[in-house]
Scaffold this motif. Structure first.
Motif, short mmCIF file in Angstrom:
data_model
loop_
_atom_site.label_atom_id
_atom_site.label_comp_id
_atom_site.label_asym_id
_atom_site.label_seq_id
_atom_site.Cartn_x
_atom_site.Cartn_y
_atom_site.Cartn_z
N ARG A 1 -8.09 -26.25 -6.86
CA ARG A 1 -8.17 -27.69 -7.02
C ARG A 1 -7.90 -28.38 -5.68
NH1 ARG A 1 -4.68 -29.54 -12.11
NH2 ARG A 1 -6.21 -31.24 -12.17
N ARG A 2 -8.57 -29.52 -5.47
CA ARG A 2 -8.38 -30.30 -4.26
C ARG A 2 -7.20 -31.25 -4.47
NH1 ARG A 2 -13.22 -33.04 -1.46
NH2 ARG A 2 -11.76 -32.73 0.26
N TYR B 1 -10.33 -36.17 -4.60
CA TYR B 1 -9.34 -35.15 -4.91
C TYR B 1 -9.09 -35.09 -6.42
CZ TYR B 1 -8.52 -35.47 0.09
OH TYR B 1 -8.69 -35.48 1.46
N ASP B 2 -8.82 -33.89 -6.89
CA ASP B 2 -8.47 -33.72 -8.30
C ASP B 2 -7.07 -34.25 -8.58
OD1 ASP B 2 -10.89 -32.12 -8.91
OD2 ASP B 2 -9.92 -30.65 -7.60
N ASP C 1 -10.65 -38.36 -7.71
CA ASP C 1 -11.91 -38.12 -8.41
C ASP C 1 -11.83 -38.68 -9.83
OD1 ASP C 1 -14.48 -37.25 -8.74
OD2 ASP C 1 -14.03 -35.11 -8.59
N GLY D 1 -9.18 -37.80 -12.50
CA GLY D 1 -8.11 -37.14 -11.76
C GLY D 1 -6.75 -37.73 -12.10
#
Length: 306
Positions: free
Chosen positions: A134-135, A192-193, A212, A215
């Motif tokens: 995951r980001r 980003y997640d 995101d 998110g």
């Protein structure tokens, strides 16, 4: 015994005083303090201290009186503890549920750097769940929480971007596993997640904008000490249906002692590295606090008690 007490003076926020040695209550041990660490949040509390309050939540030392009920570590055991307060002293009472024993491989200085920052980082990771692949974006990464979280999250497989104004700290965070280092939120590309936000003020909506769709943003601090303003319609600009979650490290179903034991085990195995920016005798506590408040210390500041 000698203890540091709050003065309410911004220039010299603590001074030494003679106070009565505490007597442990049920389920508590008496610890002879060998080292303690200070946290930036404590510098804020010292600006307007409550009557009778004495600071100190991160300690390491030696048990000199065991709990009367037989629970917890025995006399002469080395421990790290997270008492509710009053740890900046020669002796402090600590609940057995807030203690972990130390192996010979972990010294008091590194142990004292663990409690508040380490518990926060570990519980943040537990809060966000599985991060492999995951980001993740982390703001305010220069402090103790940032270093611990970076190492823990990278080891768990996160693709982590950290925000720090310091190139030196950025290089160290990259060594600890950060995939990308940026020196301002405007440089963070996203989406980003997960976003972990610790600064508040103008940075909170900027961090939210890099999230995101669907998110999650976890808000765990406000180091800027500036309130944030959010616009409902900004969620439609990218982070549609995103979740905003408040985080407080003390709201945990796992006792402090169990999580401290996990942190100690990771340090002993070389899998977690306390980043210590200063080690000094506790006679220098007042100047250390002002240096920490004014961001002249990177990493944890640890004071040793003679």
């Amino acid at each position: 015994m000698k203890a540091l007490v709050a003065t309410g003076d911004a220039v010299e926020p603590v001074r030494f005083a003679e106070v009565e040695q505490p007597q442990p209550g049920p389920g508590e041990v008496l610890v002879k303090v060998e080292a303690f660490s200070v946290n930036r949040g404590e510098t804020f509390q010292l600006e307007a201290p409550r009557d009778g309050w004495r600071p100190g939540k991160d300690v390491a030392g030696l048990v000199v009186q065991a709990a009367a009920d037989g629970s917890g570590p025995a006399v002469c055991r080395r421990v790290v503890g997270h008492p509710p307060a009053a740890g900046w002293a020669e002796y402090v009472c600590v609940p057995v549920s807030s203690l972990a024993e130390l192996p010979d491989s972990v010294d008091a200085v590194r142990a004292a750097a663990l409690p508040l920052a380490g518990l926060t980082a570990l519980r943040l990771l537990r809060t966000v769940g599985a991060v492999a692949g995951r980001r993740v974006l982390l703001t305010g990464a220069s402090g103790g929480v940032g270093h611990y979280f970076t190492e823990l999250a990278a080891a768990a497989g996160a693709e982590l971007t950290v925000v720090t104004a310091s190139p030196e700290r950025g290089r160290r965070l990259a060594e600890l596993g950060a995939a990308e280092v940026v020196h301002g939120l405007g440089e963070a590309r996203g989406p980003y997640d997960l976003v972990l936000e610790s600064t508040g003020g103008d940075n909170l909506p900027l961090a939210l904008a890099r999230l995101d769709r669907r998110g999650t943003l976890v808000w765990f601090g406000q180091a800027s000490r500036t309130p944030a303003t959010l616009n409902f319609f900004d969620f439609f600009a990218g982070p549609e249906s995103a979740a905003l979650r408040h985080f407080h490290y003390a709201d945990s179903d796992v006792p402090d002692g169990e999580d401290l034991a996990t942190l100690v085990r990771l340090v002993g195995a070389g899998r977690l590295t306390p980043e210590i920016g200063l080690v000094a005798p506790w006679e220098r506590t007042a100047t250390t606090l002002t240096d920490l408040r004014d961001r002249r210390i990177r990493g944890k500041a640890v004071l040793t008690v003679a």
